[in-house]
Write a protein that holds these residues in place. Structure first.
Motif, short mmCIF file in Angstrom:
data_model
loop_
_atom_site.label_atom_id
_atom_site.label_comp_id
_atom_site.label_asym_id
_atom_site.label_seq_id
_atom_site.Cartn_x
_atom_site.Cartn_y
_atom_site.Cartn_z
N GLU A 50 58.70 34.98 -12.97
CA GLU A 50 59.09 36.31 -13.40
C GLU A 50 60.36 36.78 -12.69
N ILE A 51 60.49 36.46 -11.42
CA ILE A 51 61.69 36.83 -10.67
C ILE A 51 62.92 36.15 -11.25
N GLY A 52 62.79 34.88 -11.61
CA GLY A 52 63.91 34.16 -12.23
C GLY A 52 64.33 34.82 -13.54
N GLN A 53 63.35 35.21 -14.35
CA GLN A 53 63.64 35.88 -15.61
C GLN A 53 64.28 37.24 -15.34
N PHE A 54 63.78 37.94 -14.34
CA PHE A 54 64.32 39.25 -13.98
C PHE A 54 65.79 39.13 -13.59
N ILE A 55 66.12 38.16 -12.73
CA ILE A 55 67.49 38.01 -12.26
C ILE A 55 68.42 37.73 -13.43
N THR A 56 68.00 36.85 -14.33
CA THR A 56 68.82 36.54 -15.50
C THR A 56 69.06 37.77 -16.35
N LYS A 57 68.00 38.52 -16.64
CA LYS A 57 68.12 39.73 -17.46
C LYS A 57 68.96 40.78 -16.76
N CYS A 58 68.74 40.94 -15.46
CA CYS A 58 69.43 41.98 -14.70
C CYS A 58 70.93 41.72 -14.67
N LEU A 59 71.32 40.51 -14.36
CA LEU A 59 72.74 40.19 -14.30
C LEU A 59 73.40 40.38 -15.65
N SER A 60 72.70 40.01 -16.70
CA SER A 60 73.22 40.19 -18.04
C SER A 60 73.39 41.67 -18.36
N THR A 61 72.38 42.47 -18.00
CA THR A 61 72.42 43.91 -18.25
C THR A 61 73.58 44.56 -17.50
N LEU A 62 73.72 44.24 -16.22
CA LEU A 62 74.79 44.85 -15.43
C LEU A 62 76.16 44.42 -15.90
N LYS A 63 76.28 43.17 -16.32
CA LYS A 63 77.55 42.68 -16.85
C LYS A 63 77.94 43.48 -18.09
N ILE A 64 76.97 43.73 -18.97
CA ILE A 64 77.24 44.50 -20.18
C ILE A 64 77.63 45.93 -19.83
N GLU A 65 76.89 46.56 -18.90
CA GLU A 65 77.18 47.95 -18.51
C GLU A 65 78.59 48.06 -17.92
N ILE A 66 78.95 47.15 -17.03
CA ILE A 66 80.27 47.19 -16.41
C ILE A 66 81.35 46.90 -17.44
N TYR A 67 81.11 45.94 -18.32
CA TYR A 67 82.09 45.58 -19.35
C TYR A 67 82.32 46.76 -20.30
N LYS A 68 81.23 47.41 -20.75
CA LYS A 68 81.35 48.52 -21.70
C LYS A 68 82.12 49.69 -21.11
N SER A 69 81.94 49.94 -19.85
CA SER A 69 82.57 51.11 -19.25
C SER A 69 83.91 50.80 -18.58
N ASN A 70 84.31 49.53 -18.56
CA ASN A 70 85.55 49.13 -17.91
C ASN A 70 85.65 49.67 -16.49
N ILE A 71 84.56 49.60 -15.77
CA ILE A 71 84.50 50.13 -14.41
C ILE A 71 85.24 49.19 -13.45
N VAL A 72 86.07 49.78 -12.62
CA VAL A 72 86.66 49.05 -11.51
C VAL A 72 86.07 49.67 -10.25
N LEU A 73 85.26 48.90 -9.57
CA LEU A 73 84.57 49.42 -8.40
C LEU A 73 85.41 49.26 -7.14
N GLU A 74 85.34 50.27 -6.30
CA GLU A 74 85.97 50.20 -4.99
C GLU A 74 85.14 49.26 -4.11
N PRO A 75 85.77 48.61 -3.12
CA PRO A 75 85.02 47.68 -2.25
C PRO A 75 83.77 48.30 -1.64
N GLN A 76 83.83 49.57 -1.26
CA GLN A 76 82.66 50.22 -0.66
C GLN A 76 81.52 50.31 -1.69
N LYS A 77 81.86 50.53 -2.95
CA LYS A 77 80.85 50.62 -4.00
C LYS A 77 80.16 49.27 -4.20
#
Length: 136
Positions: free
Chosen positions: A14-41
Motif C-alpha cells: 500500500e505504501i508503494g502504491q501511495f508513493i506512486t499516486k502521491c508523486l503523480s498528484t503533486l506533479k500534476i498540481e505543480i504543473y497546472k499551477s506553474n509554481i516555482v518554489l523558493e528553496p525554503q518552501k
C-alpha cells in the motif's frame, strides 16, 4: 485499520502504491499551477513528507481521513491501530511539529485534527483519496 502482524506486508504494498499516486498528484498540481518554489518552501515540503514517511504515520493519516474533519483523541488512535499510547504520542508529535496535525485541548482532553488550512497538507491528502474529493 490495523497496523502490524500479517497486515504489515499489505501495508508495504500500500505504501508503494501511495508513493506512486502521491508523486503523480503533486506533479500534476505543480504543473497546472506553474509554481516555482523558493528553496525554503522545498525544505518545508520535504519535512512534511518526512513526517508522514513512516508506516505508522501513514496509518494515522488514513485514520484521520476515515473520520473526516472530526478530531481524534490519542486513545481513539491507539485503540484503532493497536499500537501503544507512547508510540502513538511520539508519532503524533512528529506530525504536529511540521504542521500536518493541529493539537487542541477541548474540555481537558487533547484532540488532534488534520491541518486542512495548509495547501501542502491538502495536496498530501489527495495522495490518499480520489483527487476530486475533499475531506468531509
Amino acid at each position: 485499520i490495523q497496523y502490524g502482524g500479517s497486515s504489515g506486508i499489505l501495508l508495504e504494498k500500500e505504501i508503494g502504491q501511495f508513493i506512486t499516486k502521491c508523486l503523480s498528484t503533486l506533479k500534476i498540481e505543480i504543473y497546472k499551477s506553474n509554481i516555482v518554489l523558493e528553496p525554503q518552501k522545498y525544505e518545508e515540503l520535504a519535512e512534511k513528507f518526512k513526517a508522514i514517511g513512516h508506516p505508522i504515520r501513514i496509518a494515522i493519516l488514513k485514520l484521520f481521513l476515515q473520520y473526516g474533519k472530526k478530531g481524534l483523541e490519542v486513545k481513539n488512535i491507539y485503540n484503532s491501530l493497536g499500537i501503544s499510547q507512547p508510540s502513538i504520542s511520539r508519532h503524533l508529535g512528529i506530525m504536529r511539529r511540521v504542521g500536518v496535525l493541529n493539537r487542541v485541548n477541548e474540555s481537558g482532553k487533547v484532540h488532534y485534527y488534520l491541518a486542512l488550512v495548509d495547501p501542502d497538507i491538502k495536496n498530501l491528502i489527495k495522495c490518499f483519496t480520489d483527487n476530486k474529493k475533499e475531506v468531509e
